[in-house]
Design a protein around this motif. Sequence first.
Motif, PDB file in Angstrom:
ATOM      1  N   SER A  94      23.013 -11.730 -13.813  1.00  0.00           N
ATOM      2  CA  SER A  94      22.858 -13.186 -13.771  1.00  0.00           C
ATOM      3  C   SER A  94      21.880 -13.693 -14.832  1.00  0.00           C
ATOM      4  O   SER A  94      21.640 -14.887 -14.940  1.00  0.00           O
ATOM      5  N   GLY A  95      21.322 -12.779 -15.617  1.00  0.00           N
ATOM      6  CA  GLY A  95      20.325 -13.132 -16.621  1.00  0.00           C
ATOM      7  C   GLY A  95      18.936 -12.805 -16.108  1.00  0.00           C
ATOM      8  O   GLY A  95      18.705 -12.666 -14.911  1.00  0.00           O
ATOM      9  N   GLY A  96      18.018 -12.661 -16.991  1.00  0.00           N
ATOM     10  CA  GLY A  96      16.659 -12.332 -16.600  1.00  0.00           C
ATOM     11  C   GLY A  96      16.467 -10.837 -16.404  1.00  0.00           C
ATOM     12  O   GLY A  96      17.377 -10.042 -16.601  1.00  0.00           O
ATOM     13  N   GLN A  97      15.245 -10.508 -15.963  1.00  0.00           N
ATOM     14  CA  GLN A  97      14.903  -9.110 -15.769  1.00  0.00           C
ATOM     15  C   GLN A  97      14.148  -8.933 -14.474  1.00  0.00           C
ATOM     16  O   GLN A  97      13.540  -9.874 -13.947  1.00  0.00           O
ATOM     17  N   ARG A  98      14.187  -7.718 -13.964  1.00  0.00           N
ATOM     18  CA  ARG A  98      13.435  -7.376 -12.765  1.00  0.00           C
ATOM     19  C   ARG A  98      12.749  -6.044 -13.030  1.00  0.00           C
ATOM     20  O   ARG A  98      13.339  -5.140 -13.618  1.00  0.00           O
ATOM     21  N   ILE A  99      11.490  -5.929 -12.604  1.00  0.00           N
ATOM     22  CA  ILE A  99      10.734  -4.691 -12.803  1.00  0.00           C
ATOM     23  C   ILE A  99      10.642  -3.971 -11.465  1.00  0.00           C
ATOM     24  O   ILE A  99      10.216  -4.546 -10.465  1.00  0.00           O
ATOM     25  N   GLU A 100      11.080  -2.708 -11.457  1.00  0.00           N
ATOM     26  CA  GLU A 100      10.990  -1.856 -10.274  1.00  0.00           C
ATOM     27  C   GLU A 100       9.859  -0.858 -10.508  1.00  0.00           C
ATOM     28  O   GLU A 100       9.816  -0.191 -11.538  1.00  0.00           O
ATOM     29  N   GLU A 101       8.929  -0.769  -9.549  1.00  0.00           N
ATOM     30  CA  GLU A 101       7.819   0.165  -9.655  1.00  0.00           C
ATOM     31  C   GLU A 101       7.812   1.075  -8.450  1.00  0.00           C
ATOM     32  O   GLU A 101       8.311   0.719  -7.389  1.00  0.00           O
ATOM     33  N   GLY A 102       7.243   2.261  -8.650  1.00  0.00           N
ATOM     34  CA  GLY A 102       7.132   3.172  -7.521  1.00  0.00           C
ATOM     35  C   GLY A 102       6.833   4.581  -7.982  1.00  0.00           C
ATOM     36  O   GLY A 102       6.668   4.861  -9.164  1.00  0.00           O
ATOM     37  N   THR A 103       6.753   5.459  -6.990  1.00  0.00           N
ATOM     38  CA  THR A 103       6.550   6.865  -7.262  1.00  0.00           C
ATOM     39  C   THR A 103       7.873   7.569  -7.023  1.00  0.00           C
ATOM     40  O   THR A 103       8.510   7.371  -6.014  1.00  0.00           O
ATOM     41  N   GLY A 104       8.261   8.366  -7.970  1.00  0.00           N
ATOM     42  CA  GLY A 104       9.532   9.059  -7.841  1.00  0.00           C
ATOM     43  C   GLY A 104       9.833   9.835  -9.106  1.00  0.00           C
ATOM     44  O   GLY A 104       8.949  10.198  -9.859  1.00  0.00           O
ATOM     45  N   THR A 105      11.113  10.045  -9.319  1.00  0.00           N
ATOM     46  CA  THR A 105      11.565  10.828 -10.466  1.00  0.00           C
ATOM     47  C   THR A 105      12.558  10.018 -11.282  1.00  0.00           C
ATOM     48  O   THR A 105      13.513   9.464 -10.734  1.00  0.00           O
ATOM     49  N   ILE A 106      12.309   9.956 -12.587  1.00  0.00           N
ATOM     50  CA  ILE A 106      13.258   9.333 -13.516  1.00  0.00           C
ATOM     51  C   ILE A 106      13.922  10.470 -14.293  1.00  0.00           C
ATOM     52  O   ILE A 106      13.241  11.314 -14.873  1.00  0.00           O
ATOM     53  N   THR A 107      15.243  10.487 -14.263  1.00  0.00           N
ATOM     54  CA  THR A 107      16.019  11.448 -15.040  1.00  0.00           C
ATOM     55  C   THR A 107      16.818  10.666 -16.068  1.00  0.00           C
ATOM     56  O   THR A 107      17.529   9.721 -15.714  1.00  0.00           O
ATOM     57  N   LEU A 108      16.700  11.047 -17.342  1.00  0.00           N
ATOM     58  CA  LEU A 108      17.381  10.336 -18.418  1.00  0.00           C
ATOM     59  C   LEU A 108      18.112  11.332 -19.307  1.00  0.00           C
ATOM     60  O   LEU A 108      17.503  12.246 -19.864  1.00  0.00           O
TER      61      LEU A 108
END
Length: 150
Positions: A94-108
């Motif tokens: 819908s436009g715009g951005q959202r920031i998600e924060e937390g403790t976890g694992t990012i796999t890229l």
Amino acid sequence: MKKYLFLLCLLGFSLPLVAQSYKIGVRAGLNYFKLDGELEANETSSLTSGFHFGINGTYYFNDNFGVRAELLYIQKGGLEEHTGDNYAILNLLSGGQRIEEGTGTITLGYTLSTFSLPLVVVVNPIKKIELFAGANIDFVVGPVAQGNFD
């Protein structure tokens, strides 16, 4: 500058076609790639595989010395994982951005598709051994990345 480079490549590919000491070849194979460098705390980088293929032309001045030009498609990539405090910036439909924060694992996982134009000098000290060295220009044509945030 681009015009001169284009003319040099055109001249290099067109003149030797009439010579008898010109050879055309095909190159294909697998790549194993790992992006090395400084990692953050709790971050790992893994070895991944890709492939390459292309054509080359070699002009031999004599039996032991020549020049080679190639056009190669090369697939490189990597897999990175970071565990700990993370954040992700999400682009919303819908436009715009959202920031998600937390403790976890990012796999890229990422893949870089490139075209490479190497120009090398070829030396054959004896019949079964070929040594070559030179320079190349790479153009990234398809960077793709995908990942998970758990």
